[in-house]
Design an enzyme around this catalytic site. Sequence first.
Site, PDB file in Angstrom:
ATOM      1  N   VAL A 295       0.829  -1.214   0.000  1.00 15.10           N
ATOM      2  CA  VAL A 295       0.000   0.000   0.000  1.00 15.10           C
ATOM      3  C   VAL A 295       0.856   1.254   0.000  1.00 15.10           C
ATOM      4  O   VAL A 295       1.983   1.258   0.511  1.00 15.10           O
ATOM      5  CB  VAL A 295      -1.019   0.044   1.180  1.00 15.10           C
ATOM      6  CG1 VAL A 295      -2.081  -1.029   1.021  1.00 15.10           C
ATOM      7  CG2 VAL A 295      -0.310  -0.075   2.503  1.00 15.10           C
TER       8      VAL A 295
ATOM      9  N   GLY B 180       2.532   3.703  -4.813  1.00 17.22           N
ATOM     10  CA  GLY B 180       2.342   4.127  -6.201  1.00 17.22           C
ATOM     11  C   GLY B 180       2.063   2.966  -7.134  1.00 17.22           C
ATOM     12  O   GLY B 180       2.232   3.069  -8.345  1.00 17.22           O
TER      13      GLY B 180
ATOM     14  N   GLY C 229      -0.922   1.525  -7.341  1.00 17.02           N
ATOM     15  CA  GLY C 229      -2.348   1.504  -7.662  1.00 17.02           C
ATOM     16  C   GLY C 229      -3.162   0.620  -6.735  1.00 17.02           C
ATOM     17  O   GLY C 229      -4.201   0.080  -7.120  1.00 17.02           O
ATOM     18  N   SER C 230      -2.688   0.489  -5.477  1.00 17.20           N
ATOM     19  CA  SER C 230      -3.388  -0.388  -4.532  1.00 17.20           C
ATOM     20  C   SER C 230      -4.822   0.080  -4.272  1.00 17.20           C
ATOM     21  O   SER C 230      -5.758  -0.735  -4.265  1.00 17.20           O
ATOM     22  CB  SER C 230      -2.582  -0.446  -3.237  1.00 17.20           C
ATOM     23  OG  SER C 230      -3.379  -0.790  -2.165  1.00 17.20           O
ATOM     24  N   SER C 231      -5.034   1.388  -4.090  1.00 21.38           N
ATOM     25  CA  SER C 231      -6.391   1.855  -3.762  1.00 21.38           C
ATOM     26  C   SER C 231      -7.348   1.579  -4.919  1.00 21.38           C
ATOM     27  O   SER C 231      -8.468   1.103  -4.717  1.00 21.38           O
ATOM     28  CB  SER C 231      -6.403   3.335  -3.364  1.00 21.38           C
ATOM     29  OG  SER C 231      -6.018   4.152  -4.440  1.00 21.38           O
ATOM     30  N   ALA C 232      -6.885   1.835  -6.152  1.00 20.90           N
ATOM     31  CA  ALA C 232      -7.760   1.576  -7.316  1.00 20.90           C
ATOM     32  C   ALA C 232      -8.035   0.087  -7.451  1.00 20.90           C
ATOM     33  O   ALA C 232      -9.164  -0.322  -7.744  1.00 20.90           O
ATOM     34  CB  ALA C 232      -7.112   2.108  -8.592  1.00 20.90           C
ATOM     35  N   ALA C 233      -7.007  -0.746  -7.198  1.00 20.27           N
ATOM     36  CA  ALA C 233      -7.192  -2.190  -7.353  1.00 20.27           C
ATOM     37  C   ALA C 233      -8.200  -2.717  -6.333  1.00 20.27           C
ATOM     38  O   ALA C 233      -9.087  -3.503  -6.679  1.00 20.27           O
ATOM     39  CB  ALA C 233      -5.850  -2.908  -7.218  1.00 20.27           C
TER      40      ALA C 233
ATOM     41  N   ASP D 196      -4.845   4.605 -12.898  1.00 21.83           N
ATOM     42  CA  ASP D 196      -4.798   3.484 -11.951  1.00 21.83           C
ATOM     43  C   ASP D 196      -6.041   2.613 -12.081  1.00 21.83           C
ATOM     44  O   ASP D 196      -5.962   1.388 -12.034  1.00 21.83           O
ATOM     45  CB  ASP D 196      -4.688   3.998 -10.509  1.00 21.83           C
ATOM     46  CG  ASP D 196      -3.330   4.601 -10.219  1.00 21.83           C
ATOM     47  OD1 ASP D 196      -2.536   4.772 -11.162  1.00 21.83           O
ATOM     48  OD2 ASP D 196      -3.066   4.910  -9.044  1.00 21.83           O
TER      49      ASP D 196
END
Length: 333
Positions: A115, A118, A120-124, A165
């Site tokens: 996390v 950069g 793209g964890s939040s989008a994933a 993302d």
Amino acid sequence: MNEENMSYSTHDTLHQQTPSIGHGQAHSKIILMGEHAVVYGVPAIALPFTAASTKVIVQKNNHSVSYFESEYFTGTAAEMPDEMNNLKQVIQLTLDSFALPKEPLHYKVTSNIPVKRGMGSSAAVSVALVRAITDYYQVHLSDYQLKMIVNQAEIIAHETTSGIDTLMASSHRPVMYQKSEPPVPFDINLKAFLIVADSGIEGQTKIAVGKVRQLYEQRPSMVKDALKSIERFVKLGYQAIKQQDTNELGRLLTYNHYYLNQLGISDPKLDHIIRAAWYAGALGAKLTGGGLGGCAIALAETQTIAQTIADAMKQAGAQNTWILNLAMNEEEN
Ligand code: MEV
């Protein structure tokens, strides 16, 4: 169905019987070139990074309230911390958009995407959540609907988002992406290896995007020049990939990093890791993603050199490294 209308379905259209479990999946991404500039309409090149992925399971909760389970937070949905407002929003928007019943659900997130790096964890996680909820209720989810819901949540997570993302969390091919334009998927087939190194420092995409915006307000001509240069490098990078010119691509990665540094979003530790990659024989290296920590990438001609570079990046402080074979687009550890 009118796709401009965010309410996509009604309760009546739901299947009588929902399955007992809904599944959703999404993966991480690596921006090869053009991060930050992409927020200002410059194209960017990104690759799916399936070695880091997330899974969400949704099922009925036998208690009176919804429950959220993840490595970061476990508790009732109402108690989710402010930092998870984007995910709260994803759940709310998905339930509202499809007119789904507000019944107690159990959301379980498992993810190996580091996390705040950069990647793209939040989008994933958002993409996987929407997919799991719609799978649970067996409602059809179009790419457009997915993008609309997740991008709204990403605005909460990152303030301003180019949408890259969200796109990459479910893309299985490299993409040339420009905001408000249809993405252009293409194949990368290079005799080269890409090393991804996690600095272990939590990147702060929201702060980094805000920092670039502030710099733009203070020194518009300097930032415009940097964006123009990055645009040129991205376009040349795309050509270099098409022409299988790995030396040129490596040089362009390094030039891109120079301008990201000018935009103030690198970090001394990240720069140290990138320098270590250059000294160890990388054709080029740069930060990737939001910056201010997070990850770096480096390009190598052979797997042996890639391993040497990965070791050097670890020696310089990277917590974890991955090596992607760009000939096959597969990850190796
Ligand atoms: C973050 O992965 C990429 C940024 O360009 C932000 C965005 O495009 O939304 C920094």
